[in-house]
Motif scaffolding. Structure first.
Motif, PDB file in Angstrom:
ATOM      1  N   GLN A 181       0.861  -1.462  -0.203  1.00 14.29           N
ATOM      2  CA  GLN A 181       0.029  -0.368  -0.366  1.00 14.29           C
ATOM      3  C   GLN A 181       0.974   1.193   0.021  1.00 14.29           C
ATOM      4  O   GLN A 181       2.106   1.258   0.492  1.00 14.29           O
ATOM      5  N   ASN A 182       0.507   2.434  -0.539  1.00 15.13           N
ATOM      6  CA  ASN A 182       1.206   3.365  -0.763  1.00 15.13           C
ATOM      7  C   ASN A 182       0.859   4.226   1.521  1.00 15.13           C
ATOM      8  O   ASN A 182      -0.282   3.629   1.875  1.00 15.13           O
ATOM      9  N   TYR A 193      -0.856   9.713   1.088  1.00 15.99           N
ATOM     10  CA  TYR A 193      -1.026  11.027   0.135  1.00 15.99           C
ATOM     11  C   TYR A 193      -0.759  12.451   0.075  1.00 15.99           C
ATOM     12  O   TYR A 193       0.076  12.450   0.881  1.00 15.99           O
ATOM     13  N   ASP A 195       8.915   8.326  -1.447  1.00 16.96           N
ATOM     14  CA  ASP A 195       8.157   7.776  -3.097  1.00 16.96           C
ATOM     15  C   ASP A 195       7.286   6.655  -2.769  1.00 16.96           C
ATOM     16  O   ASP A 195       6.486   5.285  -3.731  1.00 16.96           O
ATOM     17  N   GLY A 196       6.166   7.412  -1.679  1.00 24.43           N
ATOM     18  CA  GLY A 196       4.942   6.051  -1.671  1.00 24.43           C
ATOM     19  C   GLY A 196       5.537   4.851  -0.322  1.00 24.43           C
ATOM     20  O   GLY A 196       4.123   4.694  -0.040  1.00 24.43           O
ATOM     21  N   GLN A 197       6.155   4.945  -0.059  1.00 24.46           N
ATOM     22  CA  GLN A 197       7.214   4.052   1.043  1.00 24.46           C
ATOM     23  C   GLN A 197       8.122   4.855   2.194  1.00 24.46           C
ATOM     24  O   GLN A 197       8.766   5.787   2.202  1.00 24.46           O
TER      25      GLN A 197
END
Length: 183
Positions: free
Chosen positions: A19-20, A23, A91-93
């Motif tokens: 999952q990200n 946001y 980067d979303g992680q």
């Protein structure tokens, strides 16, 4: 359905690492946006060009003796409980040590916000973590153990032991019974 708050004593951990964990949101109204990272964008809510903020959001698995659900954790709760901020998301992680910490099961006291989400004529019950704290009480462990004992079915003998019990009871009944006899 109105928003309801539920108090739960449960085990919390992250199980979905695909999952990200963030946001992007408006820096003024804090509403989510589809803007790309680090760029200014036009916020339709504020009607002005603003910078995008990185906000934390991820789902956790919450398990108690009654079952398992998923709930979302947002920036404020993540900062207080896990010490994670938007700058930790790249980067979303999140970094590997943070992911290891999130994967570790923790016994917690949780207040969940339950609400009905409607999309394309489909209603779904969703949960957000409103507050969370570690549950360090041994009283909780004692209560959970008592619940486990109550929920377990009673011990029933297997067929072999039932047959042995039956044979032993009939063998005692075949014993000589002294009855008064006429002389």
């Amino acid at each position: 359905m109105q928003t309801q708050y539920l108090n739960v004593q449960a085990i919390v951990r992250v199980t979905d690492f695909g999952q990200n964990f963030y946001y992007l949101a408006c820096s003024i109204c804090k509403k989510a946006t589809n803007a790309y990272g680090g760029e200014d964008f036009w916020c339709n809510y504020c009607n002005q060009k603003v910078a995008a903020l990185t906000k934390i959001k991820f789902n956790v698995q919450i398990t108690d003796p009654t079952g398992t659900i998923e709930a979302a954790i947002f920036s404020e709760v993540a900062a207080k409980f896990y010490n994670i901020t938007g700058t930790d998301a790249k980067d979303g992680q999140l970094a590997l040590p943070i992911l290891h910490m999130l994967a570790e099961p923790k016994k917690c006291l949780i207040t969940l916000k339950a609400y009905m989400h409607n999309y394309a004529r489909i209603s779904q019950l969703k949960f957000n973590v409103h507050t969370i704290s570690l549950d360090n009480s041994t009283e909780t462990e004692d209560r959970l153990e008592a619940l486990r004992i109550l929920v377990q079915p009673p011990n029933t003998p297997n067929k072999k032991s039932k047959k042995e019990d039956h044979n032993s009871s009939t063998s005692t009944s075949n014993a000589t019974i002294n009855t008064p006899t006429d002389k």
